[in-house]
Write a protein that holds these residues in place. Sequence first.
Motif, mmCIF file in Angstrom:
data_model
loop_
_atom_site.group_PDB
_atom_site.id
_atom_site.type_symbol
_atom_site.label_atom_id
_atom_site.label_comp_id
_atom_site.label_asym_id
_atom_site.label_seq_id
_atom_site.Cartn_x
_atom_site.Cartn_y
_atom_site.Cartn_z
ATOM 1 N N VAL A 17 3.903 0.764 22.935
ATOM 2 C CA VAL A 17 3.978 1.546 24.179
ATOM 3 C C VAL A 17 4.879 2.759 23.961
ATOM 4 O O VAL A 17 5.783 2.741 23.124
ATOM 5 N N ARG A 60 1.961 0.457 31.889
ATOM 6 C CA ARG A 60 2.824 -0.162 32.894
ATOM 7 C C ARG A 60 3.637 0.962 33.508
ATOM 8 O O ARG A 60 3.723 2.041 32.918
ATOM 9 N N GLY A 110 5.156 -10.003 29.226
ATOM 10 C CA GLY A 110 4.378 -8.822 28.888
ATOM 11 C C GLY A 110 4.678 -7.628 29.778
ATOM 12 O O GLY A 110 4.313 -6.512 29.448
ATOM 13 N N GLY A 111 5.368 -7.861 30.886
ATOM 14 C CA GLY A 111 5.637 -6.769 31.812
ATOM 15 C C GLY A 111 6.766 -5.862 31.392
ATOM 16 O O GLY A 111 6.813 -4.704 31.792
ATOM 17 N N SER A 112 7.695 -6.354 30.582
ATOM 18 C CA SER A 112 8.865 -5.529 30.246
ATOM 19 C C SER A 112 8.856 -5.152 28.771
ATOM 20 O O SER A 112 8.903 -6.017 27.904
ATOM 21 N N PRO A 113 8.768 -3.851 28.466
ATOM 22 C CA PRO A 113 8.756 -3.415 27.072
ATOM 23 C C PRO A 113 10.065 -3.764 26.354
ATOM 24 O O PRO A 113 11.109 -3.823 26.978
ATOM 25 N N TYR A 114 9.975 -3.991 25.067
ATOM 26 C CA TYR A 114 11.180 -4.231 24.264
ATOM 27 C C TYR A 114 11.225 -3.252 23.108
ATOM 28 O O TYR A 114 10.193 -2.745 22.667
ATOM 29 N N THR A 127 5.060 -4.171 24.080
ATOM 30 C CA THR A 127 5.010 -5.185 25.136
ATOM 31 C C THR A 127 4.271 -6.383 24.597
ATOM 32 O O THR A 127 3.340 -6.260 23.797
ATOM 33 N N ALA A 153 1.388 -7.677 19.682
ATOM 34 C CA ALA A 153 1.979 -6.918 20.787
ATOM 35 C C ALA A 153 1.205 -5.617 20.935
ATOM 36 O O ALA A 153 0.364 -5.278 20.092
ATOM 37 N N TYR A 154 1.501 -4.892 21.987
ATOM 38 C CA TYR A 154 0.938 -3.556 22.169
ATOM 39 C C TYR A 154 2.036 -2.531 21.990
ATOM 40 O O TYR A 154 3.105 -2.664 22.592
ATOM 41 N N TRP A 188 5.326 3.594 31.273
ATOM 42 C CA TRP A 188 4.943 3.423 29.860
ATOM 43 C C TRP A 188 3.431 3.485 29.718
ATOM 44 O O TRP A 188 2.717 2.889 30.516
ATOM 45 N N THR A 218 0.260 2.531 27.130
ATOM 46 C CA THR A 218 -0.038 1.667 25.993
ATOM 47 C C THR A 218 -0.838 2.442 24.961
ATOM 48 O O THR A 218 -1.745 3.194 25.302
#
Length: 218
Positions: free
Chosen positions: A23, A139, A40-44, A34, A20-21, A142, A144
């Motif tokens: 952010v 994004r 991949g568009g929505s950070p968790y 992400t 993952a990346y 956010w 990265t």
Amino acid sequence: MRLRLPQERPAAPPTGYKIAYPVLSHDGTRAGFTGVSLGGGSPYGVLDDARCAYGRRHRSPARFCDCGFHCLHSPAEALGLTCTGAHRRAVLLEVTVLGAYIRYERGLRYARQRVRTVRVGPCGCGRTAIRLSDAGWGRPGWWTAAADCGGCGAGLGRPSVTFAEFAERAGSVTVVTEPGVRDAAPASVTELMAEAALLQARLDWFQGRLARVEGWGN
Ligand SMILES: [Zn+2]
Ligand SMILES: [Zn+2]
């Protein structure tokens, strides 16, 4: 007849690995991750629930949809995903799989996840990372972050955070680093003298060639 998947009742939640990346939110107060492919568009966050990546109203994971969190059983296999050029700067996450999951040969797809450990590889220059700096993309809302030795990213005036700051903003997570390949001790005097002798020999050879060329010109 409706086929059902076999049910599992593990004594402890399964552990998995993924890339993952990291952010950071634009205001700098929150940190998360992400994914590198679907979703991949929505950070968790460190502890989060899967949402359908297609915006469909159903629980993840569902057999009729491929959304949900994904992980692999083997850290080596997860790290192998960073071989592709696009994911070279991703970090390796060790996660605990919570809630319902669907088992595959190489990993799991599941409903809820806790990120335990973030394993940060070396900086792009090959030195061990000491912080996370703006990777130069992100994004909406956010940015990265990528491994930084302290000279390559932060040195350029880009926003950066220490691992402790990232961990604190993410919640509770452990950050560990992989040793770089360019952190070798400074060259010894003997090594420097050997290098100088080599350079002198090459210079002598070059001057010899130059003298011959000049000889032809006359
Ligand atoms: Zn879905
Ligand atoms: Zn560097």
